[in-house]
Design a protein around this motif. Structure first.
Motif, PDB file in Angstrom:
ATOM      1  N   VAL A  37     -22.835 -46.039  17.424  1.00 57.23           N
ATOM      2  CA  VAL A  37     -22.115 -46.349  18.455  1.00 57.23           C
ATOM      3  C   VAL A  37     -22.058 -47.833  18.793  1.00 57.23           C
ATOM      4  N   ALA A  38     -23.259 -48.428  18.623  1.00 58.86           N
ATOM      5  CA  ALA A  38     -23.526 -49.785  18.991  1.00 58.86           C
ATOM      6  C   ALA A  38     -22.866 -50.744  18.084  1.00 58.86           C
ATOM      7  N   VAL A  39     -22.714 -50.166  16.545  1.00 59.42           N
ATOM      8  CA  VAL A  39     -22.369 -51.293  15.565  1.00 59.42           C
ATOM      9  C   VAL A  39     -20.716 -51.069  15.531  1.00 59.42           C
ATOM     10  N   GLY A  40     -20.198 -49.673  15.592  1.00 55.07           N
ATOM     11  CA  GLY A  40     -18.806 -49.478  15.732  1.00 55.07           C
ATOM     12  C   GLY A  40     -18.113 -50.330  17.164  1.00 55.07           C
ATOM     13  N   ALA A  41     -18.801 -50.104  18.122  1.00 57.20           N
ATOM     14  CA  ALA A  41     -18.171 -50.988  19.260  1.00 57.20           C
ATOM     15  C   ALA A  41     -18.342 -52.498  19.235  1.00 57.20           C
ATOM     16  N   PHE A  42     -19.304 -53.086  18.543  1.00 51.56           N
ATOM     17  CA  PHE A  42     -19.467 -54.381  18.124  1.00 51.56           C
ATOM     18  C   PHE A  42     -18.410 -54.726  17.076  1.00 51.56           C
ATOM     19  N   VAL A  43     -18.154 -53.992  16.183  1.00 52.98           N
ATOM     20  CA  VAL A  43     -16.987 -54.161  15.128  1.00 52.98           C
ATOM     21  C   VAL A  43     -15.698 -54.248  15.868  1.00 52.98           C
ATOM     22  N   ALA A  44     -15.528 -53.209  16.394  1.00 44.80           N
ATOM     23  CA  ALA A  44     -14.003 -53.051  17.280  1.00 44.80           C
ATOM     24  C   ALA A  44     -13.854 -54.249  18.212  1.00 44.80           C
ATOM     25  N   VAL A  45     -14.638 -54.584  18.886  1.00 48.02           N
ATOM     26  CA  VAL A  45     -14.523 -55.764  19.730  1.00 48.02           C
ATOM     27  C   VAL A  45     -14.429 -56.918  19.032  1.00 48.02           C
TER      28      VAL A  45
END
Length: 465
Positions: free
Chosen positions: A428-436
């Protein structure tokens, strides 16, 4: 042709009545029904605090008395957090149907700090991180513009897939461990899902809204008939009271707490997504600039209190969002009732033990259905993001690739240093960071650069004339 019907002006009383229409989120129901729906939430999410504390106990080799004390604290603090988020006193809690739980990545970080620096330092790290959340919240609130529906929808899909996997592991067990893919457990999980479907298909009214709980109870009854319920573990005294500072006085070490503090930024992003998707699930329009900070403050307040009772960070849970969508019961007073039930369970030892005897395969079967609904909510949000635009598709695809990697391939980052591996393994943290980051590059930075280049070319052409 018929003439149009004349518009009848509303009287002041009619206008006032329309303005006083109660939104389903704020709607109070009969106490008996609220308690029933609240118990349904508790039964579905009770496995999380139980498994979190049992994992703490096994990893840190805690004694039985301390384990029972921590389990009692976990239920009580989950209840307090649920009340804060659902009722929203002052600037704490968004007044949405939320429950709060320990577990997940914060628990793993807590255990890592405890093993390296001791339990008092781990407790201090939780308190420091909660205070850190209060400090950085004003800065984070200004960044909410960089969390559009495209980013949040991608996050929710990753959250949902991760939760479905959590539920599936409760049914199958972990690969390589004894009892993995046991046919009895698989049968119980599938049967529980089947019972839930049957109740939802054949029932109407309140029974249909209770289909999740009825399916879980039916699965437990089947497990009892098959001899898969260990009633011996249901013993114990009548009351239990959480102990303050069970590991002694907290030790505050900023260096040791740093991994948990950094993770709290990702947790804020996750709380943003859950607040938005919760509001969408109940059909309530919110102002993210005020609602999201209230959710984060509720998390931080509950975590500060929980830290002094030896618990890891407490976080808002996406589990209840699926229940809300399946049952159609949107009142926040239901999750407030669940909070009261959780507090009572925390003080009543027999009830705690009774819940703990429900087989994990049964809970997992129920959880898989509820968690899959969360994934569908994320897909629905993405469906409104005009994915026909290639940049939108690209941002979503790359974020999903990075976010799902540690979920679908556990241990993918095993060769990395521990301090780097822990945040990377949070999909979740990695996906959120990449999406942002990608959304910022494609939809904010790149258009600005393109506009400046075009302006420079126009100016150059004009000067050459």
């Amino acid at each position: 042709m018929s003439s149009p019907r004349p518009t009848v002006p509303r009287t002041r009383q009619q206008a006032g009545d329309a303005d006083r229409v109660v939104h389903p989120v704020d709607e109070s129901r009969p106490l008996g029904r609220i308690l029933l729906f609240g118990v349904q939430h508790v039964l579905v999410m009770a496995a999380t605090p139980i498994s979190a504390i049992f994992l703490m106990s096994a990893t840190l080799r805690l004694g039985p008395a301390l384990t029972v004390n921590l389990l009692s604290a976990a239920f009580v603090l989950s209840g307090i957090g649920s009340l804060v988020q659902s009722l929203g006193p002052w600037k704490f809690g968004p007044r949405l149907p939320f429950v709060m739980l320990p577990g997940g990545a914060p628990l793993i970080l807590f255990l890592a700090i405890a093993e390296q620096h001791g339990l008092p330092t781990a407790t201090g790290a939780v308190v420091l991180t909660a205070v850190f959340s209060f400090v950085v919240l004003p800065v984070f609130s200004r960044l909410l513009a960089f969390f559009p529906a495209l980013v949040i929808g991608t996050m929710i899909v990753i959250v949902g897939v991760n939760l479905v996997k959590v539920g599936a592991v409760l049914v199958t067990g972990r690969p390589g461990e004894p009892g993995f893919a046991d046919p009895v457990n698989l049968g119980l999980g599938m049967a529980t899902i089947g019972f839930t479907v049957v109740f939802y298909l054949l029932s109407t009214g309140i029974l249909r809204q209770l289909a999740v709980m009825l399916g879980l109870l039916a699965g437990t009854a089947l497990a009892a008939v098959l001899g898969a319920v260990d009633f011996k573990s249901a013993g114990g005294g009548l009351f239990t009271v959480p102990q303050l500072l069970p590991f002694g006085s907290p030790r505050f070490d900023l260096v040791a707490a740093l991994p948990l503090m950094l993770y709290s930024l990702a947790s804020m992003a996750e709380a943003t997504g859950q607040t938005v998707i919760n509001a969408e699930a109940v059909g309530k329009e919110i102002d993210r600039r005020t609602a999201v900070p209230k959710t984060i403050r509720g998390d931080a307040l509950t975590s500060v209190i929980g830290g002094f009772f030896g618990l890891p960070l407490m976080v808002t849970s996406g589990e209840n969002i699926g229940i809300v969508r399946v049952t159609g019961v949107r009142s926040r007073y239901v999750t407030a009732a669940a909070g009261v039930v959780l507090i009572v369970i925390g003080f009543l030892a027999p009830v705690t033990h009774a819940i703990s005897v429900v087989p994990s395969a049964v809970i997992g079967g129920t959880a898989m259905v509820v968690f899959a609904v969360i994934t569908v909510l994320g897909v629905q949000m993405l469906g409104r993001c005009d994915l026909e635009q290639h940049t939108h598709t690209f941002v979503c695809a790359v974020a999903l690739a990075f976010g799902l990697l540690p979920i679908l391939v556990p241990g993918a980052y095993a060769g990395f240093p521990p301090n780097l591996r822990i945040p990377l393994e949070s999909g979740v943290a990695v996906g959120a960071f990449v999406a942002v980051v990608l959304n910022l590059l494609f939809h904010h930075i790149r258009p600005g650069i393109a506009a400046r280049v075009a302006a420079a070319r126009t100016e150059s052409d004009n000067s050459n004339r």
